[in-house]
Design a protein around this motif. Structure first.
Motif, short mmCIF file in Angstrom:
data_model
loop_
_atom_site.label_atom_id
_atom_site.label_comp_id
_atom_site.label_asym_id
_atom_site.label_seq_id
_atom_site.Cartn_x
_atom_site.Cartn_y
_atom_site.Cartn_z
N TYR A 105 0.65 -1.09 -0.11
CA TYR A 105 0.14 0.21 0.22
C TYR A 105 1.04 1.46 -0.21
CZ TYR A 105 -2.51 3.87 1.37
OH TYR A 105 -3.46 5.06 1.76
N LEU A 106 1.77 1.37 1.02
CA LEU A 106 2.77 2.77 0.96
C LEU A 106 3.69 3.00 -0.29
CD1 LEU A 106 4.13 2.69 4.76
CD2 LEU A 106 2.10 3.94 4.22
N THR A 107 3.93 1.64 -0.88
CA THR A 107 4.54 2.24 -1.65
C THR A 107 4.32 2.04 -3.68
OG1 THR A 107 5.25 -0.46 -1.73
CG2 THR A 107 6.91 1.45 -0.93
N SER A 108 3.26 1.61 -3.20
CA SER A 108 2.23 2.04 -4.64
C SER A 108 1.32 3.06 -4.49
CB SER A 108 1.60 0.11 -5.15
OG SER A 108 0.91 -0.93 -4.52
N LEU A 136 9.42 5.64 5.51
CA LEU A 136 8.49 6.75 4.97
C LEU A 136 10.24 7.59 4.08
CD1 LEU A 136 6.44 6.62 7.93
CD2 LEU A 136 5.71 5.51 4.69
N LYS A 137 10.55 7.94 5.24
CA LYS A 137 11.39 8.93 4.67
C LYS A 137 12.80 8.17 3.00
CE LYS A 137 12.45 11.97 6.38
NZ LYS A 137 11.70 12.74 6.11
N TYR A 138 13.12 6.91 3.66
CA TYR A 138 12.56 6.23 2.31
C TYR A 138 12.80 6.19 0.80
CZ TYR A 138 15.95 2.85 -0.57
OH TYR A 138 16.21 2.06 -1.85
N TYR A 139 11.77 5.78 1.05
CA TYR A 139 11.00 6.49 0.17
C TYR A 139 9.91 7.82 -0.54
CZ TYR A 139 10.92 1.18 -0.86
OH TYR A 139 11.02 0.11 -1.00
#
Length: 199
Positions: A105-108, A136-139
């Protein structure tokens, strides 16, 4: 969200629960995800800032949320409550399944505008709290850190506890940090300001 749009936060309902992207709502409404350890107070946060008692089910039993729960707010915004992490009594395979579901969910999800990352103000962040913040910071996903259960600490010690949390997270000063209490209704306006700034 356009300035002229007034959000009726009381016009809120649970829309659906999803295990994967095939179940996500198919539209372009902005979404704010809520992430945090089991029993950090995600459901209480949702209920408090929406002015509702039992929209999000609170439970003394950690690990109750097992799917992505989508809440419709005035047909203009959605909150997405993700399963709480760090609950030891859930099997490793179940935790892995939840992790994959949350990561997907968070990445797509194009609708995602920001994540409210809830931590407990009383304690230093857990390993999982730190991993979530780093993820979250990385993405490059905008993050709003909300430190819950402030009513459990004397106000004179809030700054000290805030410093401990920020240091452990290696907190980015460009992010928003909010001290929150659902019991004393502290941090509601600040939370909405931060959320609406992202949508």
């Amino acid at each position: 969200m356009a300035e002229e749009q007034v959000l009726n936060t009381h016009n809120a309902s649970i829309l659906l629960s999803a295990a994967n992207k095939s179940h996500y709502p198919q539209d372009d409404l902005p979404e704010i995800a809520l992430a945090g350890r089991s029993n950090v107070g995600k459901s209480s946060f949702i209920n408090t800032i929406l002015g509702r008692k039992n929209l999000a089910r609170t439970s003394s039993k950690p690990g109750k949320t097992q799917l992505l729960n989508f809440f419709n707010i005035d047909n203009k915004l959605r909150f997405v409550d993700v399963p709480g992490y760090g609950y030891a009594k859930v099997s490793k395979s179940e935790r892995a399944k939840w992790g994959k579901m949350i990561e997907e969910y968070l990445t797509s999800r194009d609708n995602l505008r920001a994540v409210v990352s809830l931590v407990d103000l009383r304690h230093a962040p857990s390993k999982e709290d730190i991993q979530m913040y780093d993820f979250l910071k990385y993405y490059d996903i905008p993050v709003i850190v909300v430190a819950t259960k402030a009513d459990k600490i004397p106000r004179g010690k809030w700054n000290k506890h805030e410093s401990v949390v920020k240091k452990a997270l290696n907190f980015d000063k460009s992010d928003t940090f909010i001290v929150f209490s659902s019991v004393e209704r502290i941090g509601i306006d600040d939370s909405w300001d931060a959320i609406l700034e992202q949508v």
